[in-house]
Design a protein around this motif. Sequence first.
Motif, PDB file in Angstrom:
ATOM      1  N   ILE A  32     -10.458  10.884   3.389  1.00  0.00           N
ATOM      2  CA  ILE A  32      -9.318  10.283   2.862  1.00  0.00           C
ATOM      3  C   ILE A  32      -9.768   9.505   1.574  1.00  0.00           C
ATOM      4  CG2 ILE A  32      -7.446   8.459   3.061  1.00  0.00           C
ATOM      5  CD1 ILE A  32      -7.622   9.044   5.918  1.00  0.00           C
ATOM      6  N   ILE A  33      -9.104   9.773   0.520  1.00  0.00           N
ATOM      7  CA  ILE A  33      -9.604   9.239  -0.913  1.00  0.00           C
ATOM      8  C   ILE A  33      -8.203   8.698  -1.520  1.00  0.00           C
ATOM      9  CG2 ILE A  33     -11.540  10.868  -1.209  1.00  0.00           C
ATOM     10  CD1 ILE A  33      -9.563  12.255  -3.316  1.00  0.00           C
ATOM     11  N   GLY A  34      -8.349   7.922  -2.398  1.00  0.00           N
ATOM     12  CA  GLY A  34      -7.571   7.235  -3.147  1.00  0.00           C
ATOM     13  C   GLY A  34      -7.771   6.107  -3.770  1.00  0.00           C
ATOM     14  N   PRO A  35      -7.030   5.164  -4.659  1.00  0.00           N
ATOM     15  CA  PRO A  35      -7.197   4.232  -5.269  1.00  0.00           C
ATOM     16  C   PRO A  35      -7.325   2.810  -4.136  1.00  0.00           C
ATOM     17  CG  PRO A  35      -5.428   4.898  -6.311  1.00  0.00           C
ATOM     18  CD  PRO A  35      -5.773   5.786  -5.222  1.00  0.00           C
ATOM     19  N   GLY A 217      -5.217  12.574  -0.207  1.00  0.00           N
ATOM     20  CA  GLY A 217      -5.141  11.984  -0.997  1.00  0.00           C
ATOM     21  C   GLY A 217      -3.998  10.905  -1.047  1.00  0.00           C
ATOM     22  N   ILE A 218      -4.330   9.618  -1.108  1.00  0.00           N
ATOM     23  CA  ILE A 218      -3.162   8.695  -1.054  1.00  0.00           C
ATOM     24  C   ILE A 218      -3.087   7.858  -2.353  1.00  0.00           C
ATOM     25  CG2 ILE A 218      -2.467   6.791   0.268  1.00  0.00           C
ATOM     26  CD1 ILE A 218      -3.506   7.569   2.817  1.00  0.00           C
ATOM     27  N   ASN A 219      -1.719   7.536  -2.733  1.00  0.00           N
ATOM     28  CA  ASN A 219      -1.485   6.799  -3.859  1.00  0.00           C
ATOM     29  C   ASN A 219      -0.602   5.915  -3.548  1.00  0.00           C
ATOM     30  OD1 ASN A 219      -0.301   5.885  -6.455  1.00  0.00           O
ATOM     31  ND2 ASN A 219      -1.891   7.176  -7.384  1.00  0.00           N
ATOM     32  N   SER A 220      -0.298   4.618  -3.604  1.00  0.00           N
ATOM     33  CA  SER A 220       0.452   3.869  -3.391  1.00  0.00           C
ATOM     34  C   SER A 220       1.254   4.043  -2.223  1.00  0.00           C
ATOM     35  CB  SER A 220       1.770   3.705  -4.591  1.00  0.00           C
ATOM     36  OG  SER A 220       0.889   3.895  -5.594  1.00  0.00           O
ATOM     37  N   GLY A 221       0.674   4.218  -1.110  1.00  0.00           N
ATOM     38  CA  GLY A 221       1.284   4.629   0.102  1.00  0.00           C
ATOM     39  C   GLY A 221       1.767   5.902   0.558  1.00  0.00           C
ATOM     40  N   GLU A 231      -9.534  22.861  -3.061  1.00  0.00           N
ATOM     41  CA  GLU A 231      -8.318  23.073  -3.960  1.00  0.00           C
ATOM     42  C   GLU A 231      -8.108  21.884  -4.643  1.00  0.00           C
ATOM     43  OE1 GLU A 231      -6.001  25.574  -0.119  1.00  0.00           O
ATOM     44  OE2 GLU A 231      -5.510  23.316  -0.357  1.00  0.00           O
ATOM     45  N   LEU A 232      -9.112  20.810  -4.443  1.00  0.00           N
ATOM     46  CA  LEU A 232      -8.928  19.456  -5.115  1.00  0.00           C
ATOM     47  C   LEU A 232      -9.459  19.994  -6.596  1.00  0.00           C
ATOM     48  CD1 LEU A 232      -8.320  16.603  -4.556  1.00  0.00           C
ATOM     49  CD2 LEU A 232     -10.784  16.248  -4.113  1.00  0.00           C
ATOM     50  N   THR A 233      -8.395  19.960  -7.472  1.00  0.00           N
ATOM     51  CA  THR A 233      -8.701  19.998  -8.754  1.00  0.00           C
ATOM     52  C   THR A 233      -8.927  18.776  -9.680  1.00  0.00           C
ATOM     53  OG1 THR A 233      -6.398  20.311  -9.420  1.00  0.00           O
ATOM     54  CG2 THR A 233      -7.618  22.571  -8.817  1.00  0.00           C
ATOM     55  N   ASP A 234      -9.361  18.914 -10.763  1.00  0.00           N
ATOM     56  CA  ASP A 234      -9.377  17.672 -11.520  1.00  0.00           C
ATOM     57  C   ASP A 234      -7.883  16.923 -11.560  1.00  0.00           C
ATOM     58  OD1 ASP A 234     -12.170  17.604 -11.785  1.00  0.00           O
ATOM     59  OD2 ASP A 234     -12.346  18.339 -13.887  1.00  0.00           O
ATOM     60  N   LYS A 239      -3.984  12.856 -10.310  1.00  0.00           N
ATOM     61  CA  LYS A 239      -2.790  12.441  -9.769  1.00  0.00           C
ATOM     62  C   LYS A 239      -3.158  11.475  -8.533  1.00  0.00           C
ATOM     63  CE  LYS A 239       0.961  14.756  -7.316  1.00  0.00           C
ATOM     64  NZ  LYS A 239       1.254  15.923  -6.745  1.00  0.00           N
ATOM     65  N   ILE A 240      -4.003  11.584  -7.871  1.00  0.00           N
ATOM     66  CA  ILE A 240      -4.414  10.744  -6.736  1.00  0.00           C
ATOM     67  C   ILE A 240      -4.605   9.488  -7.244  1.00  0.00           C
ATOM     68  CG2 ILE A 240      -6.026  10.433  -4.758  1.00  0.00           C
ATOM     69  CD1 ILE A 240      -6.192  13.315  -4.420  1.00  0.00           C
ATOM     70  N   TYR A 241      -5.388   9.369  -8.110  1.00  0.00           N
ATOM     71  CA  TYR A 241      -6.171   7.984  -8.753  1.00  0.00           C
ATOM     72  C   TYR A 241      -5.118   7.446  -9.955  1.00  0.00           C
ATOM     73  CZ  TYR A 241     -10.152   8.421  -5.893  1.00  0.00           C
ATOM     74  OH  TYR A 241     -10.728   8.441  -4.811  1.00  0.00           O
ATOM     75  N   GLU A 242      -3.932   8.035  -9.902  1.00  0.00           N
ATOM     76  CA  GLU A 242      -3.081   7.584 -11.058  1.00  0.00           C
ATOM     77  C   GLU A 242      -2.644   6.014 -11.038  1.00  0.00           C
ATOM     78  OE1 GLU A 242       0.297  10.392 -12.573  1.00  0.00           O
ATOM     79  OE2 GLU A 242       1.128   8.804 -11.511  1.00  0.00           O
ATOM     80  N   GLY A 243      -2.924   5.333 -12.215  1.00  0.00           N
ATOM     81  CA  GLY A 243      -2.841   4.011 -12.010  1.00  0.00           C
ATOM     82  C   GLY A 243      -4.002   3.165 -11.803  1.00  0.00           C
TER      83      GLY A 243
END
Length: 253
Positions: A32-35, A217-221, A231-234, A239-243
Amino acid sequence: MVKMKNLTLGYKKEKILKKIDFKVSKGEFIGIIGPSGAGKSTLMFSLVGGIKVFDGEFEVLGHDMRDIKKKNLRKVREEIGFIFQGYNIVNRLNVVDNIVSGMISDVPVARAIIKYYKEKELKEVEKLLELVNMGKHALKRCDELSGGQRQRVAIARALASQPEIILADEPISALDQKSAKKVMDILKKVNEELNVTIISNLHHIDVAKNYCTRIIGINSGHIVFDGKSDELTDEIIDKIYEGEKREESDEEE
Ligand SMILES: Nc1ncnc2c1ncn2[C@@H]1O[C@H](COP(=O)(O)OP(=O)(O)OP(=O)(O)O)[C@@H](O)[C@H]1O
Ligand SMILES: [Mg+2]
């Protein structure tokens, strides 16, 4: 193993994870990844019943988590091993005692205190020591071990209750690159050889890509990516780490 459908989770009045659809099958190794603050740890804690359910469907190991009885929650927890970033071991006890104390239901506390272990239990400890390659440190107190060694003890301890699932919340965030590799290699072995399902929050994207069979990938819940590592492209990573500026995995080779 896990079924979440349109699930909203959080704390008291605050909704953190929104409309989550997430299913886990036996034998998966999920990263699980994300900010920071995205809800990764919340997702993990929810699997052991620590998080409020607002809406949606939620099953863990066949139990409906929305109105689970204490007795069943205990059963679920017995099937789930948890490894935290701060190592869930007792530093003043030696390696063997830590592992045995992971056999929750089998070894009553009193016996652990007087170190009266059964042959069967010691055999199991021996196997686990070998698995995490800690045999030669078996009788060392854990405060005499390095961070990576402690994390390996934590894995052995989590495995001692023969869980179906291991949750690892940033298991390598405090480790140097070499120790981190050893810990990840062991988790991989546990996944492949013992067929234990693993769900792990990971800060380093490269590590997640290398070791996990599937990445969330989690972003803001919100789950903004759910797919295979390749399949995890740049573009998706952005997008996952947006913000948030994402942490570069500069410790990687
Ligand atoms: N016990 C709590 N009570 C209330 N809110 C909480 C609690 N724990 C976490 N939160 C909030 O839930 C949100 C998600 O937190 P969580 O710990 O799941 O994030 P995370 O993705 O694991 O972040 P990190 O990468 O920093 O560990 C945050 O906004 C946080 O402030
Ligand atoms: Mg976290």
